[in-house]
Design a protein around this motif. Structure first.
Motif, mmCIF file in Angstrom:
data_model
loop_
_atom_site.group_PDB
_atom_site.id
_atom_site.type_symbol
_atom_site.label_atom_id
_atom_site.label_comp_id
_atom_site.label_asym_id
_atom_site.label_seq_id
_atom_site.Cartn_x
_atom_site.Cartn_y
_atom_site.Cartn_z
ATOM 1 N N THR A 282 43.845 33.781 34.821
ATOM 2 C CA THR A 282 43.800 34.997 34.651
ATOM 3 C C THR A 282 42.707 35.660 33.892
ATOM 4 O O THR A 282 42.207 36.866 34.493
ATOM 5 C CB THR A 282 45.297 35.518 33.953
ATOM 6 N N GLU B 106 29.792 42.749 44.790
ATOM 7 C CA GLU B 106 29.917 41.533 43.915
ATOM 8 C C GLU B 106 31.199 40.833 44.258
ATOM 9 O O GLU B 106 30.959 39.674 44.489
ATOM 10 C CB GLU B 106 29.667 42.003 42.451
ATOM 11 N N GLN B 107 32.045 41.329 44.449
ATOM 12 C CA GLN B 107 33.415 40.799 44.705
ATOM 13 C C GLN B 107 33.336 39.976 46.096
ATOM 14 O O GLN B 107 33.798 38.942 46.403
ATOM 15 C CB GLN B 107 34.581 41.910 44.681
ATOM 16 N N VAL C 78 33.564 36.126 46.831
ATOM 17 C CA VAL C 78 34.675 35.741 48.016
ATOM 18 C C VAL C 78 33.941 34.802 48.952
ATOM 19 O O VAL C 78 34.344 33.630 49.342
ATOM 20 C CB VAL C 78 35.485 36.972 48.457
ATOM 21 N N ASN D 60 31.772 45.061 40.943
ATOM 22 C CA ASN D 60 31.942 45.906 41.959
ATOM 23 C C ASN D 60 32.030 45.104 43.258
ATOM 24 O O ASN D 60 32.213 44.017 43.226
ATOM 25 C CB ASN D 60 30.597 46.828 42.005
ATOM 26 N N ILE D 61 32.466 46.306 44.235
ATOM 27 C CA ILE D 61 33.133 45.796 45.699
ATOM 28 C C ILE D 61 32.036 44.699 46.148
ATOM 29 O O ILE D 61 32.368 43.750 46.486
ATOM 30 C CB ILE D 61 33.366 46.885 46.397
ATOM 31 N N LEU E 214 40.278 35.834 36.777
ATOM 32 C CA LEU E 214 40.658 37.077 37.903
ATOM 33 C C LEU E 214 40.276 38.305 37.203
ATOM 34 O O LEU E 214 39.617 38.979 37.804
ATOM 35 C CB LEU E 214 42.124 36.967 38.123
ATOM 36 N N LYS E 215 40.346 38.381 35.926
ATOM 37 C CA LYS E 215 39.904 39.569 35.178
ATOM 38 C C LYS E 215 38.502 39.904 35.245
ATOM 39 O O LYS E 215 37.961 40.940 35.441
ATOM 40 C CB LYS E 215 40.385 39.767 33.526
ATOM 41 N N GLN E 216 37.655 38.818 35.230
ATOM 42 C CA GLN E 216 36.238 38.833 35.449
ATOM 43 C C GLN E 216 35.972 39.074 36.657
ATOM 44 O O GLN E 216 34.886 40.084 37.004
ATOM 45 C CB GLN E 216 35.689 37.537 35.124
ATOM 46 N N ALA E 217 36.652 38.684 37.665
ATOM 47 C CA ALA E 217 36.228 38.848 39.114
ATOM 48 C C ALA E 217 36.368 40.391 39.533
ATOM 49 O O ALA E 217 35.716 41.061 40.295
ATOM 50 C CB ALA E 217 36.908 37.919 40.194
ATOM 51 N N THR E 218 37.558 40.945 39.057
ATOM 52 C CA THR E 218 38.035 42.249 39.397
ATOM 53 C C THR E 218 37.121 43.279 38.749
ATOM 54 O O THR E 218 37.148 44.316 38.985
ATOM 55 C CB THR E 218 39.426 42.568 39.056
ATOM 56 N N ALA E 219 36.475 42.804 37.802
ATOM 57 C CA ALA E 219 35.759 43.765 36.996
ATOM 58 C C ALA E 219 34.172 43.725 37.789
ATOM 59 O O ALA E 219 33.740 44.797 37.560
ATOM 60 C CB ALA E 219 35.310 43.255 35.401
#
Length: 91
Positions: free
Chosen positions: A3, A16-17, A21, A13-14, A6-11
């Motif tokens: 988790t 970068e996400q 991915v 920007n789009i 996941l928090k780091q990934a959702t922080a």
């Protein structure tokens, strides 16, 4: 699932996400990894294989494509004729 990760990934920007991915997906692909099939997927593949073995009549892609294009051309021709007929009726 981690988790904190996941928090780091959702922080991110789009953009970068998406990069993350893509990098993860490329890593998975480089290992020829694939998720296990579900029981339903295995059953469907077994059914398709059994159907193919029982009915091995197959068409080459070139035959399928030619038939589809011929059907499309005929449909277009029929529609064009219908439009011309409708136009003639209006006159």
């Amino acid at each position: 699932m981690n988790t904190q990760l996941l928090k780091q990934a959702t922080a991110l920007n789009i953009d970068e996400q998406l990069e993350l991915v893509e990098a993860i997906w490329d890593n998975i692909a480089s290992h020829d990894a694939a998720p296990a099939l579900t029981a339903a997927q295995k059953a469907e593949l077994d059914n398709r294989l059994a159907d193919y073995l029982a009915n091995p009549d197959v068409m080459l892609w070139s035959e399928v494509k030619a038939a589809a294009l011929a059907r499309l051309e005929q449909d277009c021709s029929n529609r064009a004729s219908a439009v011309r007929g409708a136009v003639m009726l209006e006159k």
